[in-house]
Scaffold this active site. Structure first.
Site, mmCIF file in Angstrom:
data_model
loop_
_atom_site.group_PDB
_atom_site.id
_atom_site.type_symbol
_atom_site.label_atom_id
_atom_site.label_comp_id
_atom_site.label_asym_id
_atom_site.label_seq_id
_atom_site.Cartn_x
_atom_site.Cartn_y
_atom_site.Cartn_z
ATOM 1 N N LYS A 1 0.866 -1.188 0.000
ATOM 2 C CA LYS A 1 0.000 0.000 0.000
ATOM 3 C C LYS A 1 0.901 1.236 0.000
ATOM 4 C CE LYS A 1 -3.893 2.022 2.631
ATOM 5 N NZ LYS A 1 -4.770 1.851 3.814
ATOM 6 N N SER B 1 -9.660 1.812 3.062
ATOM 7 C CA SER B 1 -8.784 2.540 2.174
ATOM 8 C C SER B 1 -7.756 1.674 1.451
ATOM 9 C CB SER B 1 -8.056 3.623 2.966
ATOM 10 O OG SER B 1 -7.185 3.031 3.914
ATOM 11 N N SER C 1 -9.770 -0.483 7.390
ATOM 12 C CA SER C 1 -9.201 -0.296 6.054
ATOM 13 C C SER C 1 -8.472 -1.502 5.466
ATOM 14 C CB SER C 1 -8.253 0.904 6.046
ATOM 15 O OG SER C 1 -8.983 2.104 5.936
#
Lengths: 499, 480, 98
Positions: A83, A158, A182
């Site tokens: 990420k 996210s 997330s």
């Protein structure tokens, strides 16, 4: 030997075994993933930065070490991705934001360094909601990621890029971050496994902060075992993070096959109340029945402060974020918008041009609740309710070994469906944020699909540091559900019926 | 009726002291002063994305030493907090400080007051990180240097117990002495290791409520502390007497004009939005740890001053001057240990040694003369080997060259002439040369004795033993 | 209305954000909706801090301490290179007037 073109479909554990056995090379595995990326990335858009050349040269280095019989790590040659909220030396680290678009990190996050030491090969950085604020990955400055099971739908967020990349077969595992769900929510939306470890289990050094008292890094993969393998590599004490716990890690992969016989599973009634989508409710209840059939004892528990969790979280997280994001001021790195005018003009221009809508909204909320005259009414009150939420869990765990519940109250949203209504999106975090408020470990495993073919996740929550229990329950469920190592075909077909 | 009778000044001080650690508060960068700009930096103190603070154990120990030296209570738990504001020398956009739960509370120190002392309360002592430096260069830009960013500080906040500018300066002097004794801060005000802000207000004498206060910044010497506060007191009294009102604001002292100026131009009112620092768990200090640090503290100035007065019999004034710095007190005690009588040692150290410290050697450790030499010098005076005035020449010479006193006396032939035959000859010569004065003396003008003694001293270059010389002159003048 | 336009304008100033008219209008509406929702915590009534202490950290640990040993980062150049405004070894910012 399996044909190279299908390598990307294997489990992480299997591809790691084959590379170590020299049945396939790290380069072959990497090229297989890159080929899959080339085939699907235009539709899914998981990546912000893809660096195939760097990945191939890293893979070759692993192959060279394997050839000379050097000691290699447990993830030697396995393609993974990160990420874009994690610092990786020499690579762009944007957090999905324009304000960090020009920024290249001069150092590695601890978890990134540990993955490298374990031999993993990073393909690049994955898309996300800007600064991890969001639950759809639509709030990225670099465009949305799409759900590999249905391109009209969001992958969750996210860590949407992290979940989508794994679901689409672009790599074997990824790292995400979880502040209010997330990791777990996108794992659920994309039909993969994702774990948020106990707060302090994985070092946050190098994780660009959203809400520091809630943030944790965790892995996403296509099976419980693969997720456990990743966690074994990244977990453990780090002197560079004062909130990193100095406790031993475990062989979590050993827990996966142990079964649930004798475990007490708590079902919090608040998680099955109003607002729960009937398909989601049905899939989760069916899973619980199957687990009972496997020998788990099912007990009803209560988490009475659940209705206040969202309000608590949306005071605390934006407050911390408003402070964490103050460093993006155009002085030392990243974007600086224009040279004219006063210092304050430069600050305002830079931050207004650099931050997106959702980030600005949360900075405003966070600044407001901390500002003079409002601190006690909002921030201190929320910290007190955080205590009540923690106590709910403590009490529940007196009666059970783990909690089982849905991850998200609804199946994935359509792209664009909820962007104009921030509060609606915030409310959809209700089942995941309590876990962050209490600092507990939580895992999301696929438990079926809706009639529309969209994945549904099952959430298992444990007491602090009991990741072992999570892997046991998740592994047992995975064993009976048959949902394991599934890759979204991306050929127009859907996730298929309930498992 | 003077203003002083009508108005009472109320002052509280906030002193920032830089701790003498080798590294910054939250990262392993060096705290060395005077390096090239932005060279003692790393991702942590430069506020990079993703970095985290890790607390320096020595900084905690030093802060604890400071707090204990000030008689503070140490709560079992303290916590760091973020103070949020934007400024280019503050890389994270917040300063890590302590707010609701400081390291230490409820201390005090004693400042001189007449023959006794006055107690000034210490509200709190807390740890925080320093900001970097903003350099105002020519052209359209200001320049930022982050070498100092993250340097460990303690902030020491006094109660509003101080009543005059002179007391404020005494407070800072006393505080500086305690901090340097405890070896936590080098006390260098010019380099900014010790910085002081003052909250100043005035109220009608007899009033028990406080007036509106102004905060004065940028007073980087004792002289400026007094000047700035005195200016501010006058300004506030005049303002009120003219029917105006004091505004709560920050004012900057300008040492060139001797005035304080409002900083309103700088920014709108601050709203620091303090909240607990989530990156650092609370700091727990066990009673055992506190006791350990307390036991490691040296004798502090108060105790030492008392001992110098009570045990060594020094006057209060001497005891106070000698204990102002630990090094000076050590120097003095070493002179006594080398055999000098305390009062003689005090006279020499407070006189000639302190004079020597005003020159190129600001600290006693820089002096070329060890305490033993001072003791030797005192012994020579007492034995009559040299006179007091010659001794002053010897010490001045010695502080320059580092030569031992005996060597200097020998090399320069400075020993006193105590040999009677040599003195007889000198006295005879003077008597022969001044028949008029001899006659007057013998006629009863005995005050002329000093004239003859002076003439002999002149001829011997001051080396005549004055006691013996007096006797001989008196003898010789008695009878023809 | 919990949040009014002036609150958003004030908070934006504190946070160094420039909002245009549309943004101010929209943010006022959205932030008001969210902050009003937060007031649901008031349903719990006043909470006595002695019974319900605030949670700032979920960890039950004391702040760990680091040894005071200097370790040059070796990254001072790399850090300066990333500056959007630089003169020699300094960062530059628009002139600050005091």
């Amino acid at each position: 030997m399996t044909a190279t073109d299908a390598l990307w479909k294997l489990s992480l554990a299997e591809v790691a075994r084959r590379i170590r056995a020299k049945d396939v090379s790290a380069e072959e595995a990497t090229r297989a993933c890159l080929a899959r990326v080339a085939a699907v990335e235009a539709r899914v858009h998981s990546f912000i930065h893809l660096d195939g050349e760097a990945a191939i040269s890293a893979a070759r280095a692993i192959d060279a070490r394997l050839a000379t019989g050097d000691e290699v790590g447990p993830l030697a040659g396995v393609p993974i991705a990160l990420k874009d909220v994690l610092a990786a030396e020499g690579t762009a680290t944007t957090c999905g934001s324009k304000i960090l678009e020009p920024f290249v990190s001069p150092y590695d996050a601890t978890c990134v360094a540990r993955l490298k030491r374990a031999g993993a090969v990073s393909l690049g950085k994955l898309n996300m909601d800007e600064f991890a604020m969001g639950s759809t990955t639509e709030h990225s400055a670099f465009g949305p990621t799409r759900n590999p099971w249905s391109l009209d739908h969001v992958p969750g967020g996210s860590s949407g890029g992290s979940a989508a990349a794994v679901a689409a077969g672009e790599c074997f595992a990824t790292l995400g971050s979880d502040t209010g769900g997330s990791i777990r929510q996108p794992a659920s939306f994309c039909g993969v496994v994702g774990i948020k470890p106990t707060y302090g289990r994985v070092s946050r050094f190098g994780l660009v902060a959203f809400a520091s008292s809630l943030d944790q890094i965790g892995p996403l993969a296509r099976s419980v075992e693969d997720t456990a393998l990743m966690l074994e590599v990244i977990a453990g004490h780090d002197p560079r993070d004062a909130t990193s716990l100095d406790v031993p890690t475990a062989r979590w992969t050993d827990e996966v096959g142990k079964g649930v016989k004798g475990l007490r599973l708590g079902i919090p009634k608040e998680a099955f109340g109003e607002g729960l989508d009937p398909e989601v409710g049905a899939a989760v209840r069916a899973s619980i029945e199957r687990l009972a059939g496997e020998g788990a004892e099912i007990v009803d528990v209560e988490l009475p402060h659940t209705p206040y969790a969202v309000a608590t979280y949306y005071v605390l997280a934006p407050a911390e974020a408003s402070s964490n994001l103050a460093r993006y001021d155009g002085v030392r790195y990243g974007l600086r918008a224009g040279q004219d005018g006063s210092l304050v003009d430069m600050y305002k221009r830079t931050r207004s041009a650099g931050f997106g809508d959702e980030v600005k909204r949360r900075i405003l909320i966070g600044t407001y609740v901390l500002s003079a005259g409002y601190y006690d009414a909002y921030y201190r009150k929320a910290q007190q309710v955080r205590t009540l939420v923690r106590r709910d869990y403590e009490k529940a765990f007196e009666r059970c070994d783990a909690l089982v519940m849905p991850v998200a109250p609804e199946p994935p949203f359509k792209i664009g469906e909820a962007t104009g209504d921030p509060l609606r999106l915030y409310l959809s975090d209700v089942l995941t944020i309590g876990v962050n408020l209490a600092g507990l470990p939580g895992i999301s495993v696929p438990c079926g699909a809706s009639k529309a073919g969209l994945p549904i996740g099952l959430q298992i929550v444990g007491p602090p540091l009991r990741e072992d229990t999570l892997f046991r329950v998740a592994g047992a469920w995975e064993g009976v559900s048959g949902w394991k190592n599934r890759v979204a075909p991306l050929d127009g077909s859907s996730a298929g019926g309930a498992a | 009726m003077s203003r002083n009778d009508q108005w009472e000044t109320v002052i509280g001080l906030e002193v920032h002291a830089q701790l003498k650690t080798a590294t910054k508060l939250f990262c392993s960068c060096s705290t060395r002063f005077g390096e090239a700009p932005n060279s003692n930096t790393c991702p942590v103190c430069s506020g990079y994305p993703g970095v985290l603070p890790v607390l320096n154990g020595s900084a905690v120990e030093y802060a604890l030493r400071a707090a204990l030296a000030l008689g503070c209570e140490i709560p079992p738990m303290s916590r760091f907090a973020r103070k949020n504001y934007f400024y280019p020398d503050l890389p994270k956009g917040y300063q890590i400080s302590q707010y609701e739960l400081p390291l230490a509370v409820h201390g005090h120190l004693e400042i001189p007051s007449g023959d006794g002392t006055k107690r000034v309360g210490i509200t709190r002592v807390h740890m925080e990180e320093d900001a970097g430096k903003l350099v105002h260069a020519e052209g359209a830009s200001s320049l930022v240097d982050l070498n100092r960013a993250g340097t460990p500080l303690v902030e020491i906040v006094s109660e509003p117990d101080i009543r005059s500018a002179a007391e404020a300066a005494d407070y800072v002097r006393t505080l500086r002495s305690i901090l340097t004794y405890a070896e936590v801060c080098d006390g260098n005000m010019a380099e900014g290791s010790l910085r002081c802000d003052a909250n100043v207000s005035v109220r009608p004498r007899g009033s028990t409520t406080f007036g509106t206060r102004a905060e004065i910044k940028n007073m980087n010497s004792f002289k400026f502390i007094e000047k700035a506060i005195n200016y501010e007191i006058e300004r506030q009294i005049e303002l009120i007497e003219d029917g105006g009102k004091v505004v709560q604001e920050t004012r900057l002292f300008d040492s060139r004009t001797g005035r304080t100026e409002s900083m309103r131009s700088k920014e709108e009112a601050h709203d620091y939005r303090y909240f607990p620092e989530p990156d650092l768990p609370p700091l727990v200090l066990t009673p055992a740890r506190v006791a350990e640090v307390r036991a490691s503290l040296p004798e502090l100035p108060d105790a030492r001053r008392k001992r110098f007065a009570d045990d060594l019999g020094l006057p209060t004034y001497d005891a106070r001057v000698l204990t102002e710095t630990r090094e000076l007190a050590d120097y003095f005690e070493d002179v006594v240990k080398a055999g000098a009588a305390p009062k003689a040692a005090s006279n020499w150290v407070m006189g000639e040694v302190l004079r020597g410290l005003k020159g190129e050697a600001p600290a006693p450790s820089d002096l070329k003369w060890p305490p033993r030499y001072v003791a030797d010098l005192i012994a020579m005076v007492e034995a009559g080997t040299i006179s007091g005035s010659v001794a002053k020449t010897v010490i001045a010479e010695g502080l320059e060259s580092g030569q031992a006193p005996a060597e200097i006396v020998k090399a320069k032939g400075l020993s006193q002439i105590s040999d009677d035959s040599a003195l007889f000859a000198e006295v005879d010569a003077v008597i022969a040369a001044n028949p008029g004065e001899v006659e007057k003396y013998r006629a009863g003008k005995e005050a002329l004795l000093g004239f003859f003694v002076g003439q002999v001293m002149k001829r011997t270059g001051g080396k005549a033993n004055p006691k013996r010389l007096n006797e001989i002159v008196r003898d010789k003048l008695k009878a023809p | 209305m919990t949040i009014e336009r002036k609150d958003v304008v004030h908070v934006a100033k504190l946070a160094r954000l420039d909002l245009n008219e549309d943004e101010i209008e929209r943010m006022t509406r959205q932030v008001d909706q969210i902050v009003t929702y937060m007031r649901s915590l008031d349903e719990l009534g006043p909470l006595d801090p002695a019974d319900v202490p605030p949670t700032a950290h979920v960890l039950d640990v004391s702040c760990p301490l680091r040894a005071d040993e200097p370790r040059p980062s070796g990254q001072d150049e790399a850090i300066l290179e990333r500056a959007p405004g630089r003169r020699d070894r300094f960062y530059t910012v628009p002139k600050v007037i005091e």
